[in-house]
Design a protein around this motif. Structure first.
Motif, PDB file in Angstrom:
ATOM      1  N   UNK A  91       0.772  -1.611   0.180  1.00 50.38           N
ATOM      2  CA  UNK A  91       0.093  -0.079   0.256  1.00 50.38           C
ATOM      3  C   UNK A  91       0.591   1.096  -0.102  1.00 50.38           C
ATOM      4  N   UNK A  92       1.893   1.404   0.895  1.00 52.34           N
ATOM      5  CA  UNK A  92       2.667   2.924   0.957  1.00 52.34           C
ATOM      6  C   UNK A  92       3.664   2.944  -0.167  1.00 52.34           C
ATOM      7  N   UNK A  93       3.902   1.869  -1.027  1.00 48.24           N
ATOM      8  CA  UNK A  93       4.826   2.319  -1.794  1.00 48.24           C
ATOM      9  C   UNK A  93       3.626   2.277  -2.994  1.00 48.24           C
ATOM     10  N   UNK A  94       2.698   1.821  -3.308  1.00 51.03           N
ATOM     11  CA  UNK A  94       1.056   2.644  -4.373  1.00 51.03           C
ATOM     12  C   UNK A  94       1.502   4.131  -4.386  1.00 51.03           C
ATOM     13  N   UNK A  95       0.643   4.434  -3.174  1.00 49.75           N
ATOM     14  CA  UNK A  95       0.233   5.242  -2.524  1.00 49.75           C
ATOM     15  C   UNK A  95       1.650   6.381  -2.293  1.00 49.75           C
ATOM     16  N   UNK A  96       2.858   6.269  -2.913  1.00 45.38           N
ATOM     17  CA  UNK A  96       4.008   7.466  -2.761  1.00 45.38           C
ATOM     18  C   UNK A  96       4.134   7.239  -4.013  1.00 45.38           C
ATOM     19  N   UNK A  97       3.297   6.648  -5.225  1.00 47.49           N
ATOM     20  CA  UNK A  97       3.537   6.570  -6.319  1.00 47.49           C
ATOM     21  C   UNK A  97       2.383   7.201  -7.105  1.00 47.49           C
ATOM     22  N   UNK A  98       1.367   7.450  -6.248  1.00 49.10           N
ATOM     23  CA  UNK A  98      -0.476   8.551  -6.298  1.00 49.10           C
ATOM     24  C   UNK A  98       0.348   9.624  -6.227  1.00 49.10           C
ATOM     25  N   UNK A  99       0.962   9.707  -5.137  1.00 49.43           N
ATOM     26  CA  UNK A  99       1.570  11.166  -4.846  1.00 49.43           C
ATOM     27  C   UNK A  99       2.444  12.095  -5.501  1.00 49.43           C
ATOM     28  N   UNK A 100       3.618  10.984  -6.034  1.00 51.59           N
ATOM     29  CA  UNK A 100       4.305  11.647  -6.772  1.00 51.59           C
ATOM     30  C   UNK A 100       3.154  11.981  -8.216  1.00 51.59           C
ATOM     31  N   UNK A 101       2.264  11.744  -8.980  1.00 49.18           N
ATOM     32  CA  UNK A 101       1.954  12.258  -9.589  1.00 49.18           C
ATOM     33  C   UNK A 101       1.412  13.127  -9.507  1.00 49.18           C
ATOM     34  N   UNK A 102       0.402  12.995  -8.040  1.00 46.66           N
ATOM     35  CA  UNK A 102      -0.410  14.448  -7.472  1.00 46.66           C
ATOM     36  C   UNK A 102       0.112  15.829  -7.631  1.00 46.66           C
ATOM     37  N   UNK A 115      -9.830  14.783 -13.754  1.00 45.10           N
ATOM     38  CA  UNK A 115      -8.807  13.322 -13.852  1.00 45.10           C
ATOM     39  C   UNK A 115      -9.015  12.117 -13.757  1.00 45.10           C
ATOM     40  N   UNK A 116      -8.715  11.564 -15.170  1.00 48.22           N
ATOM     41  CA  UNK A 116      -8.193  10.204 -15.181  1.00 48.22           C
ATOM     42  C   UNK A 116      -7.291   9.311 -15.762  1.00 48.22           C
ATOM     43  N   UNK A 117      -7.361   8.091 -14.519  1.00 50.12           N
ATOM     44  CA  UNK A 117      -6.155   7.456 -14.883  1.00 50.12           C
ATOM     45  C   UNK A 117      -6.579   6.066 -15.789  1.00 50.12           C
ATOM     46  N   UNK A 118      -6.004   5.399 -16.214  1.00 48.21           N
ATOM     47  CA  UNK A 118      -5.534   4.090 -17.080  1.00 48.21           C
ATOM     48  C   UNK A 118      -4.848   3.176 -16.104  1.00 48.21           C
ATOM     49  N   UNK A 119      -4.509   2.766 -15.826  1.00 44.36           N
ATOM     50  CA  UNK A 119      -4.231   1.617 -15.365  1.00 44.36           C
ATOM     51  C   UNK A 119      -3.982  -0.324 -15.863  1.00 44.36           C
ATOM     52  N   UNK A 120      -2.654  -0.417 -16.650  1.00 44.69           N
ATOM     53  CA  UNK A 120      -3.031  -1.438 -17.474  1.00 44.69           C
ATOM     54  C   UNK A 120      -2.405  -2.168 -16.740  1.00 44.69           C
ATOM     55  N   UNK A 121      -2.717  -3.551 -16.133  1.00 46.61           N
ATOM     56  CA  UNK A 121      -2.573  -4.815 -15.915  1.00 46.61           C
ATOM     57  C   UNK A 121      -2.437  -4.379 -14.467  1.00 46.61           C
ATOM     58  N   UNK A 122      -3.837  -4.363 -14.114  1.00 40.81           N
ATOM     59  CA  UNK A 122      -4.143  -4.072 -12.597  1.00 40.81           C
ATOM     60  C   UNK A 122      -4.674  -4.690 -11.566  1.00 40.81           C
ATOM     61  N   UNK A 123      -4.615  -5.883 -12.192  1.00 41.35           N
ATOM     62  CA  UNK A 123      -4.375  -7.242 -10.876  1.00 41.35           C
ATOM     63  C   UNK A 123      -5.390  -7.456 -10.456  1.00 41.35           C
ATOM     64  N   UNK A 126      -6.506  -4.237  -7.882  1.00 42.07           N
ATOM     65  CA  UNK A 126      -7.063  -3.037  -8.303  1.00 42.07           C
ATOM     66  C   UNK A 126      -6.836  -1.937  -7.631  1.00 42.07           C
ATOM     67  N   UNK A 127      -4.851  -1.824  -7.085  1.00 39.62           N
ATOM     68  CA  UNK A 127      -4.613  -1.153  -6.089  1.00 39.62           C
ATOM     69  C   UNK A 127      -5.131   0.313  -6.638  1.00 39.62           C
ATOM     70  N   UNK A 128      -4.218   0.715  -7.722  1.00 40.47           N
ATOM     71  CA  UNK A 128      -4.109   2.035  -8.023  1.00 40.47           C
ATOM     72  C   UNK A 128      -5.478   2.662  -7.935  1.00 40.47           C
ATOM     73  N   UNK A 129      -6.435   1.945  -8.775  1.00 44.62           N
ATOM     74  CA  UNK A 129      -7.139   3.018  -9.268  1.00 44.62           C
ATOM     75  C   UNK A 129      -8.242   2.992  -7.757  1.00 44.62           C
ATOM     76  N   UNK A 130      -8.308   1.785  -6.694  1.00 50.96           N
ATOM     77  CA  UNK A 130      -8.958   1.916  -5.548  1.00 50.96           C
ATOM     78  C   UNK A 130      -8.345   3.425  -4.579  1.00 50.96           C
ATOM     79  N   UNK A 131      -6.909   3.438  -4.816  1.00 48.89           N
ATOM     80  CA  UNK A 131      -6.389   4.309  -3.814  1.00 48.89           C
ATOM     81  C   UNK A 131      -6.928   5.883  -4.476  1.00 48.89           C
ATOM     82  N   UNK A 137      -8.903  11.887  -5.796  1.00 50.19           N
ATOM     83  CA  UNK A 137     -10.030  11.884  -6.544  1.00 50.19           C
ATOM     84  C   UNK A 137     -10.922  11.874  -7.593  1.00 50.19           C
ATOM     85  N   UNK A 138      -9.775  10.939  -8.234  1.00 50.34           N
ATOM     86  CA  UNK A 138     -10.209  10.430  -9.865  1.00 50.34           C
ATOM     87  C   UNK A 138     -10.799   9.127 -10.223  1.00 50.34           C
TER      88      UNK A 138
END
Length: 156
Positions: A91-102, A115-123, A126-131, A137-138
């Motif tokens: 979770x922390x690593x995925x959150x760091x990446x989203x905060x970097x984007x922000x 803001x619309x994000x695209x997650x290819x290979x979400x698994x 589905x962590x990036x879309x959920x966070x 707020x994307x």
């Protein structure tokens, strides 16, 4: 290098014990595993005590999965299923990446554009879309080629 020319090593600053306060876009900077395990008892079985305090065996996939489920539920109100057959995101690593984007990309977007994000290979997680929905707020479009991962991601 002579002793005289060496820079003295910086003094280690005292680190306060982890607290349950939300300090990092909802996630604490340091997780208090004992506190979290009281709220999420399934985590307790994965705790271990070392000379440095209570921690988790991060080499144990079940422990990491249980920790991430507890973090997502506690700090983001996300009750996610993380199957043992799928990769378990940190979770922390995925959150760091989203905060970097922000901080580095979204700040450049002018106006009130959605803001619309695209997650290819979400698994399955589905962590990036959920966070991303919770933290940024994307809206997201998520894809994956694994049918089982898509089914689990849709449930999450």
């Amino acid at each position: 290098m002579s002793k005289e020319s060496r820079q003295p090593s910086p003094k280690r600053r005292k680190v306060d014990p982890p607290s349950a306060e939300k300090t990092y876009d909802g996630l604490p900077e340091r997780v208090d595993y004992l506190w979290l395990s009281k709220k999420h008892p399934s985590l307790h079985a994965h705790l271990k005590t070392t000379s440095r305090g209570t921690t988790l065996n991060f080499q144990d996939a079940a422990a990491v999965r249980t920790l991430n489920r507890a973090l997502l539920l506690e700090y983001y109100d996300l009750d996610v299923y993380l199957p043992a057959t799928s990769l378990c995101p940190t979770v922390a690593n995925r959150l760091n990446y989203l905060l970097w984007i922000k901080n580095n990309i979204i700040g450049e977007i002018a106006g009130n554009e959605e803001l619309l994000g695209l997650d290819v290979g979400t698994g399955a997680s589905c962590i990036y879309p959920l966070l991303g929905v919770r933290v940024l707020g994307a809206r997201f479009v998520a894809t994956d080629i694994n049918r089982e991962s898509v089914e689990v991601a849709q449930q999450n």
